[in-house]
Scaffold this motif. Structure first.
Motif, PDB file in Angstrom:
ATOM      1  N   ASN A   1      37.950 -16.788  47.115  1.00  0.00           N
ATOM      2  CA  ASN A   1      37.116 -16.236  48.181  1.00  0.00           C
ATOM      3  C   ASN A   1      35.817 -15.685  47.605  1.00  0.00           C
ATOM      4  O   ASN A   1      35.193 -14.808  48.203  1.00  0.00           O
ATOM      5  CB  ASN A   1      37.844 -15.106  48.912  1.00  0.00           C
ATOM      6  N   GLU A   2      35.434 -16.187  46.449  1.00  0.00           N
ATOM      7  CA  GLU A   2      34.216 -15.693  45.818  1.00  0.00           C
ATOM      8  C   GLU A   2      33.654 -16.783  44.927  1.00  0.00           C
ATOM      9  O   GLU A   2      34.330 -17.748  44.597  1.00  0.00           O
ATOM     10  CB  GLU A   2      34.531 -14.450  44.970  1.00  0.00           C
ATOM     11  N   ASP A   3      32.419 -16.661  44.551  1.00  0.00           N
ATOM     12  CA  ASP A   3      31.766 -17.649  43.710  1.00  0.00           C
ATOM     13  C   ASP A   3      32.486 -17.759  42.369  1.00  0.00           C
ATOM     14  O   ASP A   3      33.062 -16.791  41.885  1.00  0.00           O
ATOM     15  CB  ASP A   3      30.309 -17.240  43.495  1.00  0.00           C
ATOM     16  N   GLY A   4      32.476 -18.946  41.778  1.00  0.00           N
ATOM     17  CA  GLY A   4      33.048 -19.057  40.444  1.00  0.00           C
ATOM     18  C   GLY A   4      33.756 -20.353  40.120  1.00  0.00           C
ATOM     19  O   GLY A   4      34.326 -20.479  39.039  1.00  0.00           O
TER      20      GLY A   4
ATOM     21  N   GLY B   1      35.459 -13.398  39.512  1.00  0.00           N
ATOM     22  CA  GLY B   1      34.625 -14.461  38.972  1.00  0.00           C
ATOM     23  C   GLY B   1      35.244 -15.245  37.834  1.00  0.00           C
ATOM     24  O   GLY B   1      34.586 -16.120  37.263  1.00  0.00           O
TER      25      GLY B   1
ATOM     26  N   TRP C   1      37.688 -25.064  46.085  1.00  0.00           N
ATOM     27  CA  TRP C   1      37.264 -24.582  47.404  1.00  0.00           C
ATOM     28  C   TRP C   1      37.072 -23.085  47.329  1.00  0.00           C
ATOM     29  O   TRP C   1      37.886 -22.375  46.757  1.00  0.00           O
ATOM     30  CB  TRP C   1      38.319 -24.896  48.471  1.00  0.00           C
ATOM     31  N   ILE C   2      35.981 -22.608  47.920  1.00  0.00           N
ATOM     32  CA  ILE C   2      35.786 -21.163  48.074  1.00  0.00           C
ATOM     33  C   ILE C   2      35.290 -20.887  49.488  1.00  0.00           C
ATOM     34  O   ILE C   2      34.535 -21.669  50.060  1.00  0.00           O
ATOM     35  CB  ILE C   2      34.780 -20.572  47.057  1.00  0.00           C
TER      36      ILE C   2
ATOM     37  N   ARG D   1      33.875 -17.667  52.273  1.00  0.00           N
ATOM     38  CA  ARG D   1      32.793 -16.690  52.223  1.00  0.00           C
ATOM     39  C   ARG D   1      33.062 -15.670  51.125  1.00  0.00           C
ATOM     40  O   ARG D   1      34.207 -15.366  50.811  1.00  0.00           O
ATOM     41  CB  ARG D   1      32.684 -15.954  53.548  1.00  0.00           C
ATOM     42  N   VAL D   2      31.993 -15.146  50.566  1.00  0.00           N
ATOM     43  CA  VAL D   2      32.149 -14.106  49.555  1.00  0.00           C
ATOM     44  C   VAL D   2      32.790 -12.882  50.197  1.00  0.00           C
ATOM     45  O   VAL D   2      32.376 -12.439  51.260  1.00  0.00           O
ATOM     46  CB  VAL D   2      30.784 -13.730  48.951  1.00  0.00           C
TER      47      VAL D   2
ATOM     48  N   LYS E   1      32.606 -23.378  39.344  1.00  0.00           N
ATOM     49  CA  LYS E   1      32.023 -24.034  38.175  1.00  0.00           C
ATOM     50  C   LYS E   1      32.209 -23.187  36.918  1.00  0.00           C
ATOM     51  O   LYS E   1      32.430 -23.711  35.828  1.00  0.00           O
ATOM     52  CB  LYS E   1      30.545 -24.341  38.417  1.00  0.00           C
ATOM     53  N   HIS E   2      32.120 -21.877  37.084  1.00  0.00           N
ATOM     54  CA  HIS E   2      32.311 -21.003  35.925  1.00  0.00           C
ATOM     55  C   HIS E   2      33.733 -21.108  35.388  1.00  0.00           C
ATOM     56  O   HIS E   2      33.946 -21.246  34.180  1.00  0.00           O
ATOM     57  CB  HIS E   2      32.013 -19.554  36.315  1.00  0.00           C
TER      58      HIS E   2
END
Length: 241
Positions: free
Chosen positions: A132-135, A92, A162-163, A165-166, A137-138
């Protein structure tokens, strides 16, 4: 619209040393193709390939490190009108290389330009994130905050990414995963990524062009050297009225 007098530096903070494939660099190339069409000079540095020491001083060889290539990289940072930091997402967060880069930029932020302003005033910053995971914007939030804090100017929509699938899976630009051909390459057909990468690239160029044409910011009210010499413009500390 002419941008040919501008220069852009991309610093890729992948954890993969060359010549390993960097998915972050694959997305960088989308932005760079725009620069090629606009006749804008650019260069890419893969930070992990360089002997950049950890630390918050301009030259860490003066603080116990045997090697430090940061002083030479800093010359390229200063020569560029725009700096774009690229990073993958891990747990993340931006990569450890990206954090190291930010710390080394911070090490230089106390220096001043000819107007007495902090050294990065008049330069423009943006960031590019893959994973490959959310983040996205973070990571962008932390990177862009740090860049503006040390003096970079941040335009609207100064990030892209670009991301997938989790969890484990194909990364941006992959053409093969688990022996199954993927066509087109992963992410290349993402309108969201393509739009944001284009907007980011042009917004960085627009702001850099405006700043360059106006010789950066006027130093009225923001010169560290004048403040230290006693010029405080309209400031009055209420404790001493």
């Amino acid at each position: 619209m002419k941008f040919s007098n501008l220069s852009v530096l991309y610093i890729n903070c992948t954890l993969k040393k060359s010549p390993q494939e960097s998915h972050t660099e694959t997305l960088m190339k989308v932005s760079q193709r725009i620069l090629e069409k606009e006749n804008v000079a650019f260069e890419t540095i893969r930070l992990i390939d360089e002997d950049v020491a950890v630390g918050i001083y301009p030259d860490m060889t003066e603080h116990g490190f045997e090697k430090d290539s940061w002083p030479e990289i800093f010359k390229k940072v200063m020569a560029a009108d725009v700096l774009i930091i690229g990073t993958p997402i891990w747990l993340g967060e931006k990569s450890s290389e990206a954090q190291k880069l930010i710390e080394r930029l911070y090490a230089m932020s106390g220096k001043t330009n000819k107007k007495g302003q902090y050294i990065f005033y008049g330069k423009v910053g943006g960031c590019l994130v893959t994973g490959n995971e959310d983040g996205i914007k973070h990571c962008a939030m932390g990177i862009l905050y740090a860049m503006q804090h040390v003096g970079y100017s941040i335009p609207p929509q100064a990030d892209c990414g670009w991301i997938g699938r989790v969890g484990p899976g194909p990364s941006y630009g992959d053409t093969e995963f688990k022996d199954k051909k993927i066509n087109p390459p992963v992410g290349f057909d993402s309108d969201f990524t393509n739009r944001n990468t284009t907007f980011m690239t042009y917004n960085l160029l627009h702001l850099a062009k405006m700043l360059k044409e106006n010789n950066g910011y006027d130093n009225y009210g923001n010169s560290r050297e004048e403040w230290d010499d006693g010029t405080h413009w309209g400031f009055e500390n209420p404790e001493y009225r």
